[in-house]
Design a protein around this motif. Structure first.
Motif, short mmCIF file in Angstrom:
data_model
loop_
_atom_site.label_atom_id
_atom_site.label_comp_id
_atom_site.label_asym_id
_atom_site.label_seq_id
_atom_site.Cartn_x
_atom_site.Cartn_y
_atom_site.Cartn_z
N ALA A 54 0.92 -1.14 0.14
CA ALA A 54 0.12 0.00 0.02
C ALA A 54 1.05 1.37 0.11
N PRO A 55 0.57 2.24 -0.50
CA PRO A 55 1.29 3.48 -0.52
C PRO A 55 1.22 4.13 0.91
N ALA A 56 2.45 4.57 1.19
CA ALA A 56 2.72 5.26 2.53
C ALA A 56 1.82 6.54 2.78
N TYR A 57 1.47 7.03 1.75
CA TYR A 57 0.41 8.22 1.74
C TYR A 57 -0.82 8.08 0.95
N ILE A 58 -1.90 8.41 1.39
CA ILE A 58 -3.08 8.34 0.79
C ILE A 58 -2.98 9.21 -0.32
N ALA A 59 -2.64 10.56 -0.01
CA ALA A 59 -2.74 11.59 -0.86
C ALA A 59 -1.63 12.71 -0.55
N MET A 60 -1.40 13.47 -1.36
CA MET A 60 -0.27 14.42 -1.29
C MET A 60 -0.91 15.76 -1.81
N GLY A 61 -0.58 17.10 -1.35
CA GLY A 61 -0.76 18.32 -2.09
C GLY A 61 0.51 18.84 -1.94
N HIS A 62 0.77 19.78 -3.14
CA HIS A 62 2.02 20.47 -3.09
C HIS A 62 1.74 21.86 -3.62
N LEU A 63 2.24 22.82 -2.81
CA LEU A 63 2.03 24.33 -3.12
C LEU A 63 3.23 24.82 -3.12
N VAL A 64 3.46 25.57 -4.51
CA VAL A 64 4.91 26.46 -4.64
C VAL A 64 4.67 27.65 -4.33
N PHE A 65 5.81 28.20 -3.70
CA PHE A 65 5.69 29.55 -3.28
C PHE A 65 7.16 30.16 -3.61
N GLU A 66 7.34 31.42 -4.03
CA GLU A 66 8.91 32.18 -3.91
C GLU A 66 9.69 31.86 -2.84
N SER A 67 9.15 31.69 -1.83
CA SER A 67 10.00 31.94 -0.41
C SER A 67 9.38 31.22 0.70
N VAL A 68 10.06 30.91 1.45
CA VAL A 68 9.33 30.43 2.90
C VAL A 68 8.72 31.64 3.44
N GLU A 69 9.19 32.66 3.48
CA GLU A 69 8.67 34.31 3.91
C GLU A 69 7.37 34.37 3.28
N SER A 70 7.32 34.36 1.94
CA SER A 70 6.00 34.32 1.10
C SER A 70 5.05 33.34 1.48
N PHE A 71 5.22 32.12 1.78
CA PHE A 71 4.46 31.42 2.24
C PHE A 71 3.94 31.44 3.56
N GLN A 72 4.82 31.69 4.59
CA GLN A 72 4.13 32.19 5.74
C GLN A 72 3.53 33.45 5.67
N LYS A 73 3.83 34.34 5.21
CA LYS A 73 3.09 35.52 5.07
C LYS A 73 1.69 35.58 4.58
N SER A 74 1.57 34.65 3.66
CA SER A 74 0.01 34.52 2.93
C SER A 74 -0.66 33.46 3.54
N PHE A 75 -0.15 32.61 4.03
CA PHE A 75 -0.73 31.41 4.64
C PHE A 75 -1.01 31.64 5.93
N GLY A 76 -0.38 32.02 6.87
CA GLY A 76 -0.47 32.38 8.21
C GLY A 76 -1.62 33.04 8.64
N PRO A 77 -2.22 34.00 8.19
CA PRO A 77 -3.35 34.71 8.59
C PRO A 77 -4.75 33.60 8.19
N HIS A 78 -4.41 32.59 7.31
CA HIS A 78 -5.56 31.97 7.08
C HIS A 78 -5.59 30.59 7.69
N GLN A 79 -4.39 30.18 8.33
CA GLN A 79 -4.27 28.98 8.86
C GLN A 79 -5.42 28.38 9.26
N GLY A 80 -6.12 29.06 10.20
CA GLY A 80 -7.25 28.40 10.88
C GLY A 80 -8.49 27.99 10.00
N GLU A 81 -8.60 28.77 9.02
CA GLU A 81 -9.69 28.44 8.07
C GLU A 81 -9.36 27.08 7.13
N ILE A 82 -8.14 27.09 6.78
CA ILE A 82 -7.65 26.28 6.00
C ILE A 82 -7.57 24.80 6.63
N LEU A 83 -7.13 24.73 8.01
CA LEU A 83 -7.03 23.58 8.70
C LEU A 83 -8.75 23.19 9.09
#
Length: 103
Positions: A54-83
């Protein structure tokens, strides 16, 4: 460039609704993080490395950003809603890995 990989572990009791993930969850994430998101895609696990395994992971999602900072700045404020949306498509607890894309 960096890739944020969200890995959904497989188990006998694991469930994952790829239709919901692709049609609703990924567009929600894209809308919330906005132009910071370079690209996104999903993988559905179909097998492990050995025949019949069986596969180790049932699924994977991949999101590409320019930088860690860009990810954190854009994702952080919406983390609760996304999770909060996770329960709409899986009963697993994902693991997140941030990787540098090497070309």
């Amino acid at each position: 460039m960096i890739k944020v990989s969200v890995l959904y572990p497989n188990s006998e009791s694991a469930t994952f609704d790829m239709g919901y993930y692709r049609a609703t969850h990924l567009p929600l994430v894209a809308e919330l993080v906005g132009e910071a998101l370079v690209s996104a895609h999903a993988d559905l696990g179909i097998a492990g490395g050995a025949p019949g395994e069986a596969p180790a992971y049932i699924a994977m999602g991949h999101l590409v950003f320019e930088s860690v900072e860009s990810f954190q700045k854009s994702f952080g404020p919406h983390q609760g809603e996304i999770l909060a949306d996770l329960t709409n498509f899986t009963n697993t607890q994902p693991t997140v890995q941030i990787s540098e894309i090497i070309q």
